[in-house]
Design an enzyme around this catalytic site. Structure first.
Site, PDB file in Angstrom:
ATOM      1  N   GLY A  87       0.785  -1.245   0.000  1.00 35.14           N
ATOM      2  CA  GLY A  87       0.000   0.000   0.000  1.00 35.14           C
ATOM      3  C   GLY A  87       0.805   1.277   0.000  1.00 35.14           C
ATOM      4  O   GLY A  87       0.283   2.340   0.359  1.00 35.14           O
ATOM      5  N   ASN A 125      -4.186   2.204 -13.794  1.00 33.93           N
ATOM      6  CA  ASN A 125      -3.317   1.244 -13.108  1.00 33.93           C
ATOM      7  C   ASN A 125      -1.879   1.741 -13.173  1.00 33.93           C
ATOM      8  O   ASN A 125      -1.491   2.423 -14.113  1.00 33.93           O
ATOM      9  CB  ASN A 125      -3.420  -0.116 -13.828  1.00 33.93           C
ATOM     10  CG  ASN A 125      -2.520  -1.166 -13.195  1.00 33.93           C
ATOM     11  OD1 ASN A 125      -2.473  -1.309 -11.964  1.00 33.93           O
ATOM     12  ND2 ASN A 125      -1.795  -1.927 -14.018  1.00 33.93           N
ATOM     13  N   ILE A 184      -7.172  -9.637 -11.667  1.00 34.47           N
ATOM     14  CA  ILE A 184      -7.574  -9.052 -12.952  1.00 34.47           C
ATOM     15  C   ILE A 184      -9.021  -8.576 -12.856  1.00 34.47           C
ATOM     16  O   ILE A 184      -9.886  -9.257 -12.314  1.00 34.47           O
ATOM     17  CB  ILE A 184      -7.377 -10.075 -14.089  1.00 34.47           C
ATOM     18  CG1 ILE A 184      -5.867 -10.271 -14.292  1.00 34.47           C
ATOM     19  CG2 ILE A 184      -8.042  -9.608 -15.384  1.00 34.47           C
ATOM     20  CD1 ILE A 184      -5.485 -11.281 -15.326  1.00 34.47           C
ATOM     21  N   MET A 232      -3.754  -7.219  -7.082  1.00 32.62           N
ATOM     22  CA  MET A 232      -3.238  -8.405  -7.776  1.00 32.62           C
ATOM     23  C   MET A 232      -4.348  -9.314  -8.293  1.00 32.62           C
ATOM     24  O   MET A 232      -4.288 -10.527  -8.126  1.00 32.62           O
ATOM     25  CB  MET A 232      -2.319  -9.200  -6.823  1.00 32.62           C
ATOM     26  CG  MET A 232      -1.163  -8.407  -6.276  1.00 32.62           C
ATOM     27  SD  MET A 232      -0.102  -7.761  -7.586  1.00 32.62           S
ATOM     28  CE  MET A 232       0.763  -9.256  -8.004  1.00 32.62           C
ATOM     29  N   HIS A 249       2.011   0.318 -13.308  1.00 33.73           N
ATOM     30  CA  HIS A 249       2.746  -0.922 -13.581  1.00 33.73           C
ATOM     31  C   HIS A 249       4.251  -0.640 -13.525  1.00 33.73           C
ATOM     32  O   HIS A 249       4.717   0.359 -14.083  1.00 33.73           O
ATOM     33  CB  HIS A 249       2.348  -1.469 -14.954  1.00 33.73           C
ATOM     34  CG  HIS A 249       3.005  -2.777 -15.235  1.00 33.73           C
ATOM     35  ND1 HIS A 249       2.582  -3.962 -14.672  1.00 33.73           N
ATOM     36  CD2 HIS A 249       4.095  -3.092 -15.989  1.00 33.73           C
ATOM     37  CE1 HIS A 249       3.362  -4.946 -15.074  1.00 33.73           C
ATOM     38  NE2 HIS A 249       4.287  -4.438 -15.867  1.00 33.73           N
ATOM     39  N   ASN A 278       1.803   2.989  -2.550  1.00 32.62           N
ATOM     40  CA  ASN A 278       1.187   3.929  -3.509  1.00 32.62           C
ATOM     41  C   ASN A 278      -0.084   4.540  -2.938  1.00 32.62           C
ATOM     42  O   ASN A 278      -0.364   5.716  -3.158  1.00 32.62           O
ATOM     43  CB  ASN A 278       0.887   3.219  -4.840  1.00 32.62           C
ATOM     44  CG  ASN A 278       2.105   3.148  -5.738  1.00 32.62           C
ATOM     45  OD1 ASN A 278       2.479   4.135  -6.356  1.00 32.62           O
ATOM     46  ND2 ASN A 278       2.748   1.984  -5.781  1.00 32.62           N
TER      47      ASN A 278
END
Ligand code: GRF
Length: 187
Positions: free
Chosen positions: A14, A105, A90, A88, A107, A16
């Site tokens: 967490g 998102n 989809i 994590m 990445h 971010n």
């Protein structure tokens, strides 16, 4: 300026989320963090929601209707942006279309290179000169939506997985906030 109500999806540490919470406190930053969704009951990131009195929802992804539960909760908070920050799982096509608003998102690679998991291992194995992070819109294909912002750095000879992760995450915090500013400045 009316800040957009935002939901952050997490699964783990967490960091971010923590950074987005801090940015959201800045007067002119375009979003509020109104809800946190997490699919791991023991995720460290939930602590940041608790500490900052942000409502959070822990979902059991083994339940067939878990995405409907999330959609219903988001309606209560009038969420107009979803930030995936280390989530994590989809997101289904059905979820994307029934939510119908922006989903972004972060990445840890220079997409379209190194989609998916274990990015740092693959970056090193491939002897890349540069790496970095990408903030992109989410579509039904993994790590494939339209790019919003990318930040990169040169890899040093001695960089290992741990160091690459640290350097990338530092960039991620800036990239995420700048991407959000960019979205609302131009849209
Ligand atoms: C980040 O490195 C992000 O790029 C990836 O998952 C990681 C999450 O880290 N998608 P944290 O939970 O925000 O610390």
């Amino acid at each position: 300026m009316v800040k957009k109500n935002t939901c952050v999806f997490i699964s783990g540490h967490g960091s971010n989320l923590k950074s987005l919470i801090n940015y959201s406190r800045i007067q002119n930053f375009p979003i509020n963090i109104s809800l946190v969704v997490c699919n791991k009951i023991d995720a460290n990131g939930i602590l940041y929601a608790k500490k900052n009195s942000i409502p959070y929802l822990i979902v059991n992804t083994k339940k067939r209707n878990f995405e409907n539960i999330i959609i219903n909760e988001m309606k209560k908070y009038k969420i107009s942006l979803i930030c995936l920050a280390g989530y994590m799982k989809i997101i289904s096509k059905k979820f994307i279309s029934s939510y119908g608003k922006k989903i972004i998102n972060i990445h840890p690679s220079l997409l379209p290179k190194f989609k998916g998991l274990n990015t740092f291992e693959r970056v090193l194995k491939n002897n890349e000169i540069k790496t970095g992070c990408t903030v992109h819109y989410v579509n039904e294909k993994l790590d494939s939506g339209k790019k919003i912002i990318q930040k990169s750095f040169f890899i040093n000879k001695n960089d290992n997985i741990k160091i690459l992760k640290q350097k990338t995450q530092k960039l991620e915090y800036r990239a995420f906030s700048e991407a959000i500013i960019k979205i609302y400045r131009y849209n």
